[in-house]
Every structure is written in C-alpha cells, then in structure tokens.
Motif scaffolding. Structure first.
Motif, PDB file in Angstrom:
ATOM      1  N   LYS A  63       0.827  -1.213   0.000  1.00  0.00           N
ATOM      2  CA  LYS A  63       0.000   0.000   0.000  1.00  0.00           C
ATOM      3  C   LYS A  63       0.855   1.254   0.000  1.00  0.00           C
ATOM      4  CE  LYS A  63      -0.805   0.092   5.028  1.00  0.00           C
ATOM      5  NZ  LYS A  63      -1.823  -0.167   6.064  1.00  0.00           N
ATOM      6  N   ASN A  64       2.141   1.141   0.378  1.00  0.00           N
ATOM      7  CA  ASN A  64       3.027   2.297   0.293  1.00  0.00           C
ATOM      8  C   ASN A  64       3.346   2.675  -1.147  1.00  0.00           C
ATOM      9  OD1 ASN A  64       3.609   2.796   3.207  1.00  0.00           O
ATOM     10  ND2 ASN A  64       4.450   0.732   3.104  1.00  0.00           N
ATOM     11  N   ALA A  65       2.996   1.813  -2.093  1.00  0.00           N
ATOM     12  CA  ALA A  65       3.257   2.105  -3.505  1.00  0.00           C
ATOM     13  C   ALA A  65       2.453   3.293  -4.012  1.00  0.00           C
ATOM     14  CB  ALA A  65       2.958   0.872  -4.365  1.00  0.00           C
ATOM     15  N   VAL A  66       1.480   3.762  -3.222  1.00  0.00           N
ATOM     16  CA  VAL A  66       0.746   4.965  -3.625  1.00  0.00           C
ATOM     17  C   VAL A  66       1.699   6.156  -3.744  1.00  0.00           C
ATOM     18  CG1 VAL A  66       0.145   5.765  -1.302  1.00  0.00           C
ATOM     19  CG2 VAL A  66      -1.408   6.231  -3.188  1.00  0.00           C
ATOM     20  N   VAL A  67       2.873   6.068  -3.122  1.00  0.00           N
ATOM     21  CA  VAL A  67       3.912   7.082  -3.274  1.00  0.00           C
ATOM     22  C   VAL A  67       4.265   7.294  -4.747  1.00  0.00           C
ATOM     23  CG1 VAL A  67       6.376   7.493  -2.864  1.00  0.00           C
ATOM     24  CG2 VAL A  67       4.905   6.789  -0.982  1.00  0.00           C
ATOM     25  N   LEU A  68       4.177   6.241  -5.534  1.00  0.00           N
ATOM     26  CA  LEU A  68       4.632   6.292  -6.927  1.00  0.00           C
ATOM     27  C   LEU A  68       3.544   6.704  -7.908  1.00  0.00           C
ATOM     28  CD1 LEU A  68       6.637   2.924  -6.962  1.00  0.00           C
ATOM     29  CD2 LEU A  68       7.476   5.208  -6.371  1.00  0.00           C
ATOM     30  N   VAL A  69       2.320   6.864  -7.449  1.00  0.00           N
ATOM     31  CA  VAL A  69       1.213   7.065  -8.392  1.00  0.00           C
ATOM     32  C   VAL A  69       1.331   8.392  -9.137  1.00  0.00           C
ATOM     33  CG1 VAL A  69      -1.280   7.293  -8.627  1.00  0.00           C
ATOM     34  CG2 VAL A  69      -0.320   5.553  -7.118  1.00  0.00           C
ATOM     35  N   LEU A  92      11.332   4.834   2.832  1.00  0.00           N
ATOM     36  CA  LEU A  92      11.117   5.500   4.117  1.00  0.00           C
ATOM     37  C   LEU A  92       9.725   5.206   4.670  1.00  0.00           C
ATOM     38  CD1 LEU A  92      12.748   9.027   3.599  1.00  0.00           C
ATOM     39  CD2 LEU A  92      13.679   7.053   4.801  1.00  0.00           C
ATOM     40  N   PHE A  93       8.722   5.171   3.804  1.00  0.00           N
ATOM     41  CA  PHE A  93       7.377   4.867   4.277  1.00  0.00           C
ATOM     42  C   PHE A  93       7.246   3.409   4.706  1.00  0.00           C
ATOM     43  CE2 PHE A  93       5.631   8.884   2.623  1.00  0.00           C
ATOM     44  CZ  PHE A  93       4.775   9.183   3.670  1.00  0.00           C
ATOM     45  N   VAL A  94       7.985   2.515   4.075  1.00  0.00           N
ATOM     46  CA  VAL A  94       7.997   1.126   4.533  1.00  0.00           C
ATOM     47  C   VAL A  94       8.564   1.056   5.948  1.00  0.00           C
ATOM     48  CG1 VAL A  94       9.038  -1.152   4.170  1.00  0.00           C
ATOM     49  CG2 VAL A  94       8.086   0.098   2.235  1.00  0.00           C
ATOM     50  N   LEU A  95       9.646   1.781   6.200  1.00  0.00           N
ATOM     51  CA  LEU A  95      10.226   1.815   7.542  1.00  0.00           C
ATOM     52  C   LEU A  95       9.246   2.438   8.549  1.00  0.00           C
ATOM     53  CD1 LEU A  95      13.871   3.002   6.736  1.00  0.00           C
ATOM     54  CD2 LEU A  95      13.185   0.732   7.542  1.00  0.00           C
ATOM     55  N   ALA A  96       8.629   3.556   8.155  1.00  0.00           N
ATOM     56  CA  ALA A  96       7.725   4.260   9.074  1.00  0.00           C
ATOM     57  C   ALA A  96       6.489   3.429   9.385  1.00  0.00           C
ATOM     58  CB  ALA A  96       7.317   5.603   8.469  1.00  0.00           C
ATOM     59  N   SER A  97       5.919   2.794   8.364  1.00  0.00           N
ATOM     60  CA  SER A  97       4.719   1.989   8.605  1.00  0.00           C
ATOM     61  C   SER A  97       5.057   0.739   9.417  1.00  0.00           C
ATOM     62  CB  SER A  97       4.061   1.605   7.278  1.00  0.00           C
ATOM     63  OG  SER A  97       4.942   0.858   6.452  1.00  0.00           O
ATOM     64  N   SER A  98       6.219   0.131   9.174  1.00  0.00           N
ATOM     65  CA  SER A  98       6.625  -1.041   9.952  1.00  0.00           C
ATOM     66  C   SER A  98       6.814  -0.672  11.417  1.00  0.00           C
ATOM     67  CB  SER A  98       7.918  -1.622   9.387  1.00  0.00           C
ATOM     68  OG  SER A  98       7.731  -2.082   8.053  1.00  0.00           O
ATOM     69  N   ALA A  99       7.463   0.476  11.678  1.00  0.00           N
ATOM     70  CA  ALA A  99       7.626   0.932  13.058  1.00  0.00           C
ATOM     71  C   ALA A  99       6.276   1.214  13.708  1.00  0.00           C
ATOM     72  CB  ALA A  99       8.501   2.184  13.084  1.00  0.00           C
ATOM     73  N   ALA A 155      11.156  14.196   2.891  1.00  0.00           N
ATOM     74  CA  ALA A 155      11.017  13.363   4.085  1.00  0.00           C
ATOM     75  C   ALA A 155      10.074  13.976   5.109  1.00  0.00           C
ATOM     76  CB  ALA A 155      12.377  13.119   4.722  1.00  0.00           C
ATOM     77  N   VAL A 156       9.720  15.259   4.949  1.00  0.00           N
ATOM     78  CA  VAL A 156       8.848  15.911   5.937  1.00  0.00           C
ATOM     79  C   VAL A 156       7.509  15.195   6.069  1.00  0.00           C
ATOM     80  CG1 VAL A 156       7.615  18.046   6.498  1.00  0.00           C
ATOM     81  CG2 VAL A 156       9.994  18.138   5.714  1.00  0.00           C
ATOM     82  N   PRO A 157       6.803  14.867   4.951  1.00  0.00           N
ATOM     83  CA  PRO A 157       5.552  14.119   5.112  1.00  0.00           C
ATOM     84  C   PRO A 157       5.741  12.768   5.795  1.00  0.00           C
ATOM     85  CG  PRO A 157       5.691  15.052   2.908  1.00  0.00           C
ATOM     86  CD  PRO A 157       7.037  15.235   3.540  1.00  0.00           C
ATOM     87  N   ARG A 190       1.563  10.168   1.893  1.00  0.00           N
ATOM     88  CA  ARG A 190       2.361   9.357   0.971  1.00  0.00           C
ATOM     89  C   ARG A 190       2.372   9.976  -0.431  1.00  0.00           C
ATOM     90  NH1 ARG A 190      -0.002   5.440   4.431  1.00  0.00           N
ATOM     91  NH2 ARG A 190       1.387   3.706   5.028  1.00  0.00           N
ATOM     92  N   VAL A 191       1.197  10.361  -0.902  1.00  0.00           N
ATOM     93  CA  VAL A 191       1.097  10.969  -2.236  1.00  0.00           C
ATOM     94  C   VAL A 191       1.914  12.254  -2.308  1.00  0.00           C
ATOM     95  CG1 VAL A 191      -0.488  12.019  -3.893  1.00  0.00           C
ATOM     96  CG2 VAL A 191      -1.157   9.938  -2.688  1.00  0.00           C
ATOM     97  N   CYS A 192       1.798  13.106  -1.291  1.00  0.00           N
ATOM     98  CA  CYS A 192       2.542  14.364  -1.274  1.00  0.00           C
ATOM     99  C   CYS A 192       4.053  14.121  -1.272  1.00  0.00           C
ATOM    100  CB  CYS A 192       2.141  15.189  -0.055  1.00  0.00           C
ATOM    101  SG  CYS A 192       0.448  15.819  -0.107  1.00  0.00           S
ATOM    102  N   ALA A 193       4.493  13.157  -0.483  1.00  0.00           N
ATOM    103  CA  ALA A 193       5.930  12.867  -0.416  1.00  0.00           C
ATOM    104  C   ALA A 193       6.453  12.376  -1.757  1.00  0.00           C
ATOM    105  CB  ALA A 193       6.201  11.824   0.671  1.00  0.00           C
ATOM    106  N   GLY A 194       5.700  11.503  -2.431  1.00  0.00           N
ATOM    107  CA  GLY A 194       6.130  11.015  -3.736  1.00  0.00           C
ATOM    108  C   GLY A 194       6.204  12.127  -4.766  1.00  0.00           C
ATOM    109  N   ALA A 195       5.231  13.028  -4.761  1.00  0.00           N
ATOM    110  CA  ALA A 195       5.237  14.142  -5.703  1.00  0.00           C
ATOM    111  C   ALA A 195       6.399  15.097  -5.420  1.00  0.00           C
ATOM    112  CB  ALA A 195       3.908  14.884  -5.637  1.00  0.00           C
TER     113      ALA A 195
END
Length: 339
Positions: A63-69, A92-99, A155-157, A190-195
């Motif tokens: 679900k972190n792949a929404v970063v790439l949309v 980074l979102f994989v790490l954050a969501s896992s934590a 990385a802020v988002p 996630r979307v904002c960070a990817g953009a």
C-alpha cells in the motif's frame, strides 16, 4: 490416578504429562508456534524470526506504492526517472509503517489477547517478547531518521506520518471518525511525499480521490469489526466502535464511494493528468473504477467481508482482474503517447 472422564467433569485438575512431553498437548501458557514442537524449554528455531517478520506486516507494504502514483501519472510518456526519484521515499514509508505496526501492537497487546483473531499477533501471543519488540521499533525509527536526513524536504511528510501514527496508536485510534480520518491522511501524506521527491505537481483532485477511497476502506473495515466479533462487546477490542453503528457506517461508505468517483473523474479532466487523449482516458478508466468500487461494496455489504482491505484488494480475483485491465490500459496509453 485421575481419569480423563473425571478431568472433563471438572472434578480434578489437568493431567500431568511426563517430563519429556512425549504425549499430550503442550501446556496452555506456551503458545505453539509453527515449526516448533511446543515442548517446555525447547528452543523453537526460527520462530522468533518469523514472529518479527509478522510483526512488521510485509503483506501491508504494497500500500506504500501509492507514493509512486503521481510520478507515474504526471510525468508524461517517460515517467521512469520520476519514479526512480520517488523510490527512496517509498523505502522510508515502509520503515515508518513497519515501526508504526510495532508501536500499535505494543500498545494494544492486552486488548489483542481478548480478540479471536488478533490474539495470534506476535506480541499478543508471546511469539515476540515485549523487550525485543521495543528494540525492533527503536531500530526502525533510527533507520527512518537516518534515511530522512538524506531525503531532504520530501522526508517531511514521512516524519509527520510517523509522529501522527504514534499519537494514533495511543490516543487517536480511540476517537471515532477521527481514527479513520487519520488513516486516510497517512495516504495523502504518501502521495505528497512522492510528488515532492519527483518534483511533479500535486493535484488537489487526486488528493481528494485518495482521501475518499481511504475513507471508504476505513469505514468498511470498522463495519466489519463491528459486525464480526462474537461473544464480547466489540468495543472491548476497539473502544472507538462504541460511537459507530451499522446504519451510520453504511451511509459513510456510500458517501465516500460517490466522492471517490467524482474526484477521480475530475482528476482525469484536470491539467495534472499529463498527456493527451483526455476523453479516451476517462472513457476507458472510469467504468473500471466504478466497477472496482461496486465490487468492494458487494464484498463489504453482501458477503460481510472487508475486514482486511489490503488482503481483499490483492486476493479477490475480480479486483485483480479489474486492476490488471486498468494497468494494461494505462500502459497502452503511455505507449501511444510516446510514439
């Protein structure tokens, strides 16, 4: 010597097995792990590693792949450089969501032990000791901070997501409606960070689409939780459910589904959707989007499913077929635009 019939009638205590445990089940206070024999004092090789892997929930990572949309949709006929720029943020979102999963399971371990399904989670079941889980969470957060230092403003988002979800695990998840909105906001981040990482425009219509579809899935999950728990009141497992009802949740999923379709079509009509053939994109993809939402509502309201939205989206054959058609159409449009 006590007999089995006396034990079943409650006249005597449980039978005592020989020290070598050659017969009978393992003691009740030792949860049996896959691959282990369940014998007292015997090391269960690999069980802790499997528990740690389950704790970070790798099946939720997609679900972190929404970063790439947005890098894919807003970069025209050659999106791959933008996608490559967004990949570090995805990590980074994989790490954050896992934590976040580790913190959430630590905070909920007592409630999870009373849940018919969640009691099998690694911390609640005892497969991962609390001190080990704390160390794992600390390592994940340290890795997140180190990676964020190298990612710059994008990385802020991610950091906002991490802090918000710590608050969610201990406070916000217990406030009805707010709990679902926090989850949806995580996907918007996630979307904002990817953009930001790919330096592509952020479409307000696309953000609304992502937010509303997450609201749909979030309220759908709450509906499943409200109706699926038998025996104990459902609010014992999730206090926020006290302020929910099935009619209210039915209304919310219907409302969110309508907003999602309108926001998606508006995004396709906007300048943020790169490339030509705007009307063709609308004609090809809108029916698939509407069908996918209708299928999810069918799973939720008719089949009483939807308890794990990620599993539903990635295991339902109809959903997979619709997603495959959407990706095929998107790929063909990219190929035509590149000629």
């Amino acid at each position: 010597m006590s007999t089995a019939s006396e034990y079943r009638k409650g006249l005597v205590g449980p039978p005592v097995h020989p020290p070598d445990g050659a017969t009978g089940p393992p003691p009740a206070d030792l949860p049996e792990e896959p691959g282990g024999s369940g014998l007292p004092g015997e090391p269960r090789r690999g069980s802790l590693v499997r528990g740690l892997l389950r704790l970070v929930r790798p099946f939720q990572w997609p679900k972190n792949a929404v970063v790439l949309v947005l890098p894919l949709l807003a970069s025209g006929a050659s999106p791959w450089p933008a996608v490559a720029d967004a990949l570090p943020v995805l990590v980074l979102f994989v790490l954050a969501s896992s934590a976040t999963y580790v913190v959430n399971d630590l905070a909920d371990r007592e409630r999870d032990r009373r849940h018919p399904v969640k009691r099998h989670r690694p911390i609640a079941s005892g497969a991962v000791p609390v001190p080990v889980a704390i160390v794992l969470g600390a390592v994940l957060y340290l890795a997140l901070l180190a990676g964020s230092a190298a990612a710059g403003a994008a990385a802020v988002p991610v950091l906002v997501y991490a802090v918000t979800n710590i608050l969610y695990s201990f406070v916000l998840k217990h406030v009805s409606v707010v709990d679902v909105f926090v989850i949806a906001t995580g996907f918007v981040l996630r979307v904002c960070a990817g953009a930001m990482a790919a330096s592509v425009p952020i479409s307000s219509w696309f953000l609304l689409c992502v937010f509303s579809v997450c609201i749909l899935l979030g309220f759908g999950k709450r509906r499943h939780e409200l109706t699926s728990v038998q025996g104990e009141p459902s609010e014992l497992h999730r206090p926020a459910l006290r302020a929910y009802s099935v009619p209210f949740l039915n209304s919310m999923v219907t409302f969110a589904a309508s907003v999602t379709v309108l926001a998606y079509v508006s995004f396709l009509q906007s300048d943020a959707a790169a490339g030509g053939m705007r009307q063709l994109r609308i004609l090809l993809s809108t029916p698939l989007a509407v069908f996918a939402i209708a299928r999810y509502l069918q799973i939720l309201l008719v089949s009483e499913g939807g308890g794990e939205p990620t599993r539903t989206l990635f295991t339902d054959r109809t959903m997979l077929a619709v997603g495959g058609l959407w990706l095929t159409g998107f790929g063909l449009l990219l190929a035509v635009q590149s000629w």
